[in-house]
Design an enzyme around this catalytic site. Structure first.
Site, short mmCIF file in Angstrom:
data_model
loop_
_atom_site.label_atom_id
_atom_site.label_comp_id
_atom_site.label_asym_id
_atom_site.label_seq_id
_atom_site.Cartn_x
_atom_site.Cartn_y
_atom_site.Cartn_z
N THR A 75 35.49 42.92 43.91
CA THR A 75 35.98 41.96 42.93
C THR A 75 37.09 41.12 43.54
O THR A 75 37.34 41.18 44.75
CB THR A 75 36.37 42.70 41.62
OG1 THR A 75 36.69 41.73 40.64
CG2 THR A 75 37.51 43.67 41.80
N LYS A 124 35.55 38.64 47.38
CA LYS A 124 34.09 38.41 47.35
C LYS A 124 33.57 37.62 48.56
O LYS A 124 32.43 37.78 48.94
CB LYS A 124 33.69 37.73 46.05
CG LYS A 124 33.82 38.68 44.87
CD LYS A 124 33.24 38.13 43.58
CE LYS A 124 33.54 39.09 42.45
NZ LYS A 124 32.64 38.97 41.34
N GLY A 146 38.23 26.89 37.09
CA GLY A 146 38.40 27.82 38.21
C GLY A 146 37.42 27.52 39.32
O GLY A 146 36.41 26.83 39.11
N GLY A 176 36.28 33.44 43.43
CA GLY A 176 35.46 34.62 43.12
C GLY A 176 34.03 34.38 42.68
O GLY A 176 33.12 34.19 43.48
N ASN A 200 40.02 22.90 38.67
CA ASN A 200 40.80 24.02 39.19
C ASN A 200 42.25 23.58 39.36
O ASN A 200 42.52 22.41 39.63
CB ASN A 200 40.24 24.46 40.55
CG ASN A 200 40.84 25.78 41.00
OD1 ASN A 200 40.83 26.76 40.28
ND2 ASN A 200 41.41 25.79 42.20
N VAL A 229 34.55 34.84 31.59
CA VAL A 229 34.01 35.93 32.43
C VAL A 229 34.87 37.20 32.30
O VAL A 229 34.42 38.29 32.64
CB VAL A 229 33.87 35.54 33.93
CG1 VAL A 229 32.89 34.41 34.10
CG2 VAL A 229 35.20 35.20 34.55
#
Length: 264
Positions: free
Chosen positions: A61, A65, A125, A128, A149, A209
């Site tokens: 995580t 990643k 964002g 990840g 972002n 998420v």
């Protein structure tokens, strides 16, 4: 007893051990799954432990990643396309990096019965999980993907993987059908995005998420404005389901008990 891990930094919020250990027990598999907070300089040693079969599988995580990739022997096509790995395992003495986030996100959207085809999507964002989300959105035939972002340069870098993205400044709220929070803003109760969604119109879809906490400020705001909201719990469950299947060759059941187990 075989050992499996989820690595990240931070890692406290992860419910992966709860879910995987529940499935391991249900299927009488002699294994344990733990979480481990890691620094970047410890990745190499961890990969060595997989090679030596001291650790049999690892979930990855934030923020590792793509940082694990240089240490792997092989990437699956999904990981190659997204340059993102969340599941690692040993196959014929090769350390393989796979991406089960794509499957997790796709299944979670399908379960909401929301049709993405032709929709405009705003992603907040760029780290990840974002490449996996973009990969899935394209597969599900959306009409436009807009990325915002806090550090614009990081969002621009996504164009190395996906050309036809629209990058906008943080704070700009363009027209969209669905907005996805893929930042870590929301892991803490006091987190605030300082974005104004009051004039986006009606019947939008707010998706986060993050699954722990269950309702972030972002989702609360979406709900208060009368929009459809969904957290990342099903995405989390389905990405774990595929990882479990890869490691143990078993498809565990996803039922009410599993979903209740993760109600925080």
């Amino acid at each position: 007893m075989k050992k499996y891990l989820v690595i990240g930094n931070p890692i406290e919020h992860s419910l992966s051990p709860k879910l995987h250990n529940y499935w391991l027990k249900n299927h009488n598999i002699d294994a344990i799954y733990e979480k481990k907070k890691l620094n970047e300089d410890e990745i190499k040693d961890l990969i060595l432990q997989i090679k030596e079969k001291k650790v049999y599988g690892v979930n990855v995580t934030v923020p590792f990643k793509n940082k694990v990739i240089p240490y792997l022997d092989k990437l699956t096509p999904e990981s190659e396309s997204t340059q993102s790995v969340n599941t690692i395992y040993l196959n014929n003495n090769h350390i393989v990096g796979h991406n089960t986030d794509i499957y997790g996100f796709e299944m979670s959207i399908k379960k909401t019965s929301y049709n993405l085809e032709g929709k405009k999507i705003l992603i907040l964002g760029s780290g990840g999980v974002v490449p996996s989300i973009i990969f899935t959105l394209k597969k599900m035939k959306v009409s436009q993907i807009i990325v915002s972002n806090r550090t614009k340069e990081k969002a621009e870098k996504l164009k190395d993987l996906f050309q036809d993205l629209n990058i906008v400044n943080w704070g700009e709220v363009p027209n969209f059908d669905m907005v996805i929070n893929a930042t870590s803003l929301g892991l803490k109760k006091e987190d605030d995005m300082n974005l104004d969604f009051s004039s986006v119109g009606k019947n939008k879809f707010f998706y986060d998420v993050i699954y722990n906490p269950k309702e972030t400020n972002f989702l609360k705001m979406g709900k208060e404005l009368g929009h459809k909201t969904e957290n990342g719990k099903l995405m989390f469950v389905y990405q774990a389901h595929l990882a479990f299947n890869i490691w143990h060759k078993v498809k565990p059941e996803i039922n009410d008990d599993v979903l209740k187990l993760l109600d925080i």
